[in-house]
Structures are given as structure tokens and as C-alpha cells.
Design a protein around this motif. Structure first.
Motif, PDB file in Angstrom:
ATOM      1  N   LYS A 358       0.817  -1.218   0.000  1.00  0.00           N
ATOM      2  CA  LYS A 358       0.000   0.000   0.000  1.00  0.00           C
ATOM      3  C   LYS A 358       0.849   1.265   0.000  1.00  0.00           C
ATOM      4  N   ASN A 359       2.045   1.203   0.600  1.00  0.00           N
ATOM      5  CA  ASN A 359       2.911   2.378   0.651  1.00  0.00           C
ATOM      6  C   ASN A 359       3.897   2.427  -0.521  1.00  0.00           C
ATOM      7  N   GLU A 360       3.923   1.355  -1.321  1.00  0.00           N
ATOM      8  CA  GLU A 360       4.761   1.301  -2.519  1.00  0.00           C
ATOM      9  C   GLU A 360       3.920   0.731  -3.657  1.00  0.00           C
ATOM     10  N   PRO A 361       2.881   1.452  -4.082  1.00  0.00           N
ATOM     11  CA  PRO A 361       1.920   0.904  -5.053  1.00  0.00           C
ATOM     12  C   PRO A 361       2.539   0.489  -6.376  1.00  0.00           C
ATOM     13  N   GLU A 362       3.732   0.999  -6.687  1.00  0.00           N
ATOM     14  CA  GLU A 362       4.380   0.605  -7.939  1.00  0.00           C
ATOM     15  C   GLU A 362       4.774  -0.875  -7.926  1.00  0.00           C
ATOM     16  N   LYS A 363       4.831  -1.483  -6.727  1.00  0.00           N
ATOM     17  CA  LYS A 363       5.196  -2.896  -6.605  1.00  0.00           C
ATOM     18  C   LYS A 363       3.993  -3.832  -6.740  1.00  0.00           C
ATOM     19  N   ILE A 364       2.799  -3.272  -6.770  1.00  0.00           N
ATOM     20  CA  ILE A 364       1.602  -4.111  -6.903  1.00  0.00           C
ATOM     21  C   ILE A 364       1.590  -4.735  -8.294  1.00  0.00           C
ATOM     22  N   THR A 365       1.595  -6.061  -8.331  1.00  0.00           N
ATOM     23  CA  THR A 365       1.681  -6.801  -9.594  1.00  0.00           C
ATOM     24  C   THR A 365       0.294  -7.193 -10.067  1.00  0.00           C
ATOM     25  N   LEU A 366      -0.097  -6.654 -11.206  1.00  0.00           N
ATOM     26  CA  LEU A 366      -1.405  -6.967 -11.776  1.00  0.00           C
ATOM     27  C   LEU A 366      -1.238  -7.380 -13.236  1.00  0.00           C
ATOM     28  N   SER A 367      -1.913  -8.443 -13.628  1.00  0.00           N
ATOM     29  CA  SER A 367      -1.854  -8.875 -15.028  1.00  0.00           C
ATOM     30  C   SER A 367      -2.631  -7.894 -15.892  1.00  0.00           C
ATOM     31  N   ASN A 368      -2.356  -7.915 -17.176  1.00  0.00           N
ATOM     32  CA  ASN A 368      -3.085  -7.047 -18.097  1.00  0.00           C
ATOM     33  C   ASN A 368      -4.583  -7.327 -18.057  1.00  0.00           C
ATOM     34  N   LYS A 369      -4.929  -8.598 -17.880  1.00  0.00           N
ATOM     35  CA  LYS A 369      -6.351  -8.958 -17.845  1.00  0.00           C
ATOM     36  C   LYS A 369      -7.040  -8.285 -16.666  1.00  0.00           C
ATOM     37  N   ILE A 370      -6.397  -8.301 -15.500  1.00  0.00           N
ATOM     38  CA  ILE A 370      -6.988  -7.668 -14.320  1.00  0.00           C
ATOM     39  C   ILE A 370      -7.117  -6.170 -14.541  1.00  0.00           C
ATOM     40  N   LYS A 371      -6.052  -5.553 -15.066  1.00  0.00           N
ATOM     41  CA  LYS A 371      -6.052  -4.103 -15.235  1.00  0.00           C
ATOM     42  C   LYS A 371      -7.061  -3.637 -16.284  1.00  0.00           C
ATOM     43  N   PHE A 374     -11.072  -5.968 -15.089  1.00  0.00           N
ATOM     44  CA  PHE A 374     -11.694  -6.133 -13.776  1.00  0.00           C
ATOM     45  C   PHE A 374     -11.691  -4.895 -12.893  1.00  0.00           C
ATOM     46  N   LEU A 375     -10.877  -3.902 -13.184  1.00  0.00           N
ATOM     47  CA  LEU A 375     -10.876  -2.742 -12.305  1.00  0.00           C
ATOM     48  C   LEU A 375     -10.370  -1.508 -13.024  1.00  0.00           C
ATOM     49  N   THR A 376     -10.656  -0.372 -12.404  1.00  0.00           N
ATOM     50  CA  THR A 376     -10.189   0.906 -12.933  1.00  0.00           C
ATOM     51  C   THR A 376      -9.116   1.454 -12.010  1.00  0.00           C
ATOM     52  N   ASP A 377      -8.358   2.424 -12.512  1.00  0.00           N
ATOM     53  CA  ASP A 377      -7.333   3.069 -11.678  1.00  0.00           C
ATOM     54  C   ASP A 377      -7.967   3.708 -10.447  1.00  0.00           C
ATOM     55  N   GLU A 378      -9.175   4.230 -10.624  1.00  0.00           N
ATOM     56  CA  GLU A 378      -9.860   4.882  -9.507  1.00  0.00           C
ATOM     57  C   GLU A 378     -10.193   3.884  -8.400  1.00  0.00           C
ATOM     58  N   LYS A 379     -10.697   2.717  -8.800  1.00  0.00           N
ATOM     59  CA  LYS A 379     -11.009   1.702  -7.794  1.00  0.00           C
ATOM     60  C   LYS A 379      -9.751   1.260  -7.054  1.00  0.00           C
ATOM     61  N   LEU A 380      -8.701   1.009  -7.799  1.00  0.00           N
ATOM     62  CA  LEU A 380      -7.451   0.575  -7.183  1.00  0.00           C
ATOM     63  C   LEU A 380      -6.946   1.629  -6.204  1.00  0.00           C
ATOM     64  N   GLU A 381      -6.990   2.885  -6.607  1.00  0.00           N
ATOM     65  CA  GLU A 381      -6.544   3.972  -5.724  1.00  0.00           C
ATOM     66  C   GLU A 381      -7.405   4.053  -4.467  1.00  0.00           C
ATOM     67  N   ASN A 382      -8.712   3.852  -4.617  1.00  0.00           N
ATOM     68  CA  ASN A 382      -9.607   3.874  -3.456  1.00  0.00           C
ATOM     69  C   ASN A 382      -9.268   2.761  -2.467  1.00  0.00           C
ATOM     70  N   TRP A 383      -8.973   1.564  -2.992  1.00  0.00           N
ATOM     71  CA  TRP A 383      -8.658   0.438  -2.103  1.00  0.00           C
ATOM     72  C   TRP A 383      -7.303   0.646  -1.425  1.00  0.00           C
ATOM     73  N   ILE A 384      -6.356   1.224  -2.146  1.00  0.00           N
ATOM     74  CA  ILE A 384      -5.053   1.529  -1.534  1.00  0.00           C
ATOM     75  C   ILE A 384      -5.235   2.540  -0.406  1.00  0.00           C
ATOM     76  N   ASN A 385      -6.022   3.580  -0.657  1.00  0.00           N
ATOM     77  CA  ASN A 385      -6.273   4.597   0.368  1.00  0.00           C
ATOM     78  C   ASN A 385      -6.996   3.998   1.577  1.00  0.00           C
ATOM     79  N   LEU A 386      -7.920   3.061   1.315  1.00  0.00           N
ATOM     80  CA  LEU A 386      -8.621   2.382   2.405  1.00  0.00           C
ATOM     81  C   LEU A 386      -7.636   1.588   3.259  1.00  0.00           C
ATOM     82  N   ALA A 387      -6.727   0.874   2.606  1.00  0.00           N
ATOM     83  CA  ALA A 387      -5.744   0.070   3.334  1.00  0.00           C
ATOM     84  C   ALA A 387      -4.843   0.962   4.188  1.00  0.00           C
TER      85      ALA A 387
END
Length: 393
Positions: A358-371, A374-387
Motif C-alpha cells: 500500500k505504501n509502494e503501489p508501484e510494486k503491486i503486480t497486476l496482469s493485463n487482464k486484471i487491469k 476487472f478494475l479501474t485506476d480509480e477503484k485501485l486507488e480507493n482500495w489503496i487509500n482504504l488500506a
């Protein structure tokens, strides 16, 4: 070739009753029935066998001794003990060598389902190194006592909430932990939960069972870095909470969301169980500066399997639902391209990545299919902020 299942019991009435009840399985299984352990062992020595079901009390040698010999001579045979005794010491001895327990009188339908599950667990296992390692150990990694008692009660066919409450209430530590968790903000309880009955009614038996298992396994670990144990505890609950949050944003069905929470809670149970064995402790101690996390590929290179595969396999032979087993065993997403929509496995994977990085989001590994699907940048950012906001570890 049909799976081979043998039944061992000195009560001939029970054996004949089983033969009669299991007539409809003759086309699927080859079945043998023995009233003496010596005859059963002779058969095992001459015929590849898949499952042994043995009574714990036998006249020639005890069921415990028999099941121990089966494990030593034929470690790949799945072993089920049935018992009509309340002797917990005897049951504890047998638990070192058995995969599953059934109280007498047992529900035949549940027993058959368990045998099928044990047979299928081996067939579906993609990495046979997991079974080889577990079966080679001096003692089976066993499901803890309170969890086992709950399972025995549920398998009795006529379980009662009162009996399950009594079982849990024998452990003040488990009661305190469950009530603390039930009253946490995450579960959103509107009133105060003050007893186990309320907790079971509110959370449901599946989540309660998983909490009991988790609590007991964590309390068994001795002689390892306590900070790491505390981290794994907090991490397990953080992933459970966030994975349910993620799943709820795609599917509001309570059963699916609760299953996601349970799988998130247990996703790293392979790490906890493997800490019982010195070989694994020595291995991960080489990665102390990385919070004892060698990574999945390093685990496979050293151990021949990952903690995810070990956790999934053990939950399978302990009788957990197939859906939970699959999520735990695949939570590092080896088969993400097979899915058409976000499911609990992806939710647990995402939660695990977000909580860790959560503090180094560049290390979060997501496949192209997931990106892309299954999700948007906004959703991912919201979940990171929640964590970050909730202090997930």
C-alpha cells in the motif's frame, strides 16, 4: 481403474450395514471390509489402496497403532478414523496419523462425501510435491482440537447450536478473540455482541469455524520470531477485510462475500502450518530482512511447492469446502486468464497485493487482464487509500 476403499471394524454388524448402505458405490469404488487389522494390512501390502476407514478400537492391535502403520508403510493412503469413545487422549494420539475423524454413530452420507473429497483432492492436486512432503512427515499437521470437535459435531448429522456453543466456550481465549472480532467495526454490528450464540448467529458457522481454526493454529506456534507471528495474524485479518470489501463492490450476495472473507482469512494458512517444521523455518530465516517472505518462486525452488499449495491441500484433506480450497491454493493467481469476471480468488489476490504494498503501489503486480477487464485506476486507488487509512498490514 476404480479407487480402492477399505473399511476396518471388529463389529461385524457395522461392516454388514456399511456393505448394504454402500451397494450403490460398487460401480465407482472397489471396496473391501475387514474385521481384523492384520487382514487389512495384508491387503494394503498387496493392493494399491486410496482410502482406509478404521475404527479406533480394534482387538488385535489398536486402531491408533494400525493407522500409524498404514502411514509408515503406505504414506499416500488417505486415513479416516471413526470413534465411539470420548477419550480425547486416544483421539489426540490418532490425530497424528489420520486425515479425518468421524464420531460413532456417524452419518453415512457425510462419510461418503468425505471419502470422495479425499480421493478427488489427490486427483486434482497439480503439484504432487505437496502431498509427498506432507505424507513424509513424522506426524500429520492436524486440525486443532476445538475446530475438530466442531467438525465432529457437524458431522454427527444432528448437530445443535447448544453443543457447538459448549465446545467453543471451553476455551476462554477463543471466546475472547471471537467476541473481540465480532464487535470490530468491520463487521458493522449495530448492537453489542456479548456471547458466542450471538456471534454465531451474526457471523454464521462457516466464518466462526474459520476463526476458531485460525486462532488455534496461531496459538500453537512456539519458538519463532513473535513479531512475524503477530504480523501474519494482522495481515490475515487485513486481507480478509479488504478482500470482502473488494468483492462487495462487484457482487453483493452475502454468501459469496462471506466466502471471500473466509478465504482471505485463511489465505496464508500454509505459512502458519509450515512453521511447525524446522526445514521451513530454516529456509525462511534466510529472508529475515524481507519479513521472512522468500516469494512463491523461491519457495517452489527450495521446497518443491508454495505455501499457497500447502495451505490449499491441507484445508482440502481437513474437509473445507472446495471453493475455499481453490481460493487459498490459487491466491497467487496462476490461472487468472481462465476467468471471465472478478471472483473471490482475484479479490483475495488483489487484497493481498494492496495490503503488502500500500505504501509502494508501484510494486503491486497486476496482469493485463486484471487491469483492463476487472478494475479501474480509480477503484485501485480507493482500495489503496482504504488500506492506508485502516492501517492494514
Amino acid at each position: 481403474m476404480k479407487p480402492v476403499v477399505i473399511f476396518v471394524d471388529d463389529e461385524t454388524k457395522i461392516l454388514k450395514g456399511l456393505q448394504r448402505i454402500l451397494l450403490n458405490k460398487e460401480e465407482e469404488w472397489e471396496m473391501k471390509f475387514f474385521s481384523k487389522t492384520s487382514s487389512a494390512m495384508d491387503f494394503l501390502n498387496s493392493t494399491k489402496t486410496d482410502v482406509v476407514v478404521s475404527d479406533i478400537n480394534m482387538p488385535d492391535i489398536t486402531g491408533v497403532e494400525f493407522i500409524q502403520r498404514v502411514k509408515e508403510k503406505h504414506p499416500c493412503v488417505k486415513r479416516i478414523i471413526v470413534s465411539g469413545t470420548n477419550d480425547r487422549n486416544l483421539t489426540a494420539q490418532a490425530s497424528k496419523f489420520a486425515h479425518q475423524f468421524f464420531p460413532k454413530p456417524y452419518d453415512t452420507k457425510t462419510l461418503v462425501a468425505t471419502i470422495i473429497n479425499l480421493i478427488e483432492a489427490e486427483k486434482e492436486l497439480k503439484n504432487q510435491n505437496v502431498a509427498a512432503f506432507i505424507n513424509s512427515l513424522g506426524e500429520m499437521p492436524l486440525a486443532p482440537g476445538t475446530y475438530t470437535e466442531i467438525e465432529e459435531e457437524l458431522k454427527s448429522g444432528e448437530y445443535s447450536l447448544g453443543k457447538i456453543t459448549t465446545i467453543i466456550s471451553k476455551s476462554p481465549v477463543i471466546v475472547a478473540k471471537i467476541l473481540h472480532l465480532a464487535n470490530s467495526a468491520f463487521f458493522g454490528v449495530k448492537g453489542k455482541i456479548t456471547n458466542i450464540v450471538q456471534a454465531i448467529n451474526f457471523l454464521g458457522l462457516n466464518i466462526i469455524k474459520s476463526l476458531v481454526l485460525c486462532i488455534e493454529i496461531f496459538y500453537k506456534i512456539k519458538g519463532f520470531d513473535q513479531k512475524y507471528i503477530d504480523y501474519l495474524w494482522n495481515h490475515s485479518f487485513s486481507v480478509a477485510r479488504l478482500s470482502k470489501e473488494i468483492m462487495q463492490s462487484f457482487n453483493s450476495e452475502r454468501m459469496i462475500c462471506d466466502m471471500t472473507y473466509t478465504a482471505g482469512l485463511l489465505h496464508d494458512i500454509g505459512k502458519i502450518i509450515l512453521l511447525e517444521f524446522q526445514e521451513y523455518r530454516d529456509f525462511i530465516s534466510e529472508f529475515k530482512t524481507e519479513n521472512y517472505d522468500p516469494g512463491v518462486e523461491a519457495e517452489k525452488e527450495k521446497m518443491g511447492f508454495s505455501h499457497a499449495e500447502a495451505g490449499g491441500y491441507l484445508l482440502d484433506i481437513w474437509g473445507f469446502p472446495e471453493e475455499i480450497v481453490d481460493i487459498v491454493g490459487n491466491h497467487h493467481l496462476g490461472n487468472v486468464n481462465e476467468w471471465e469476471e472478478l471472483n473471490p480468488t482475484i479479490a483475495v489476490y488483489l487484497a493481498n497485493e494492496i495490503v503488502k504494498y500500500k505504501n509502494e503501489p508501484e510494486k503491486i503486480t497486476l496482469s493485463n487482464k486484471i487491469k483492463t477487464e476487472f478494475l479501474t485506476d480509480e477503484k485501485l486507488e480507493n482500495w489503496i487509500n482504504l488500506a492506508i487509512r485502516e492501517g492494514y498490514e
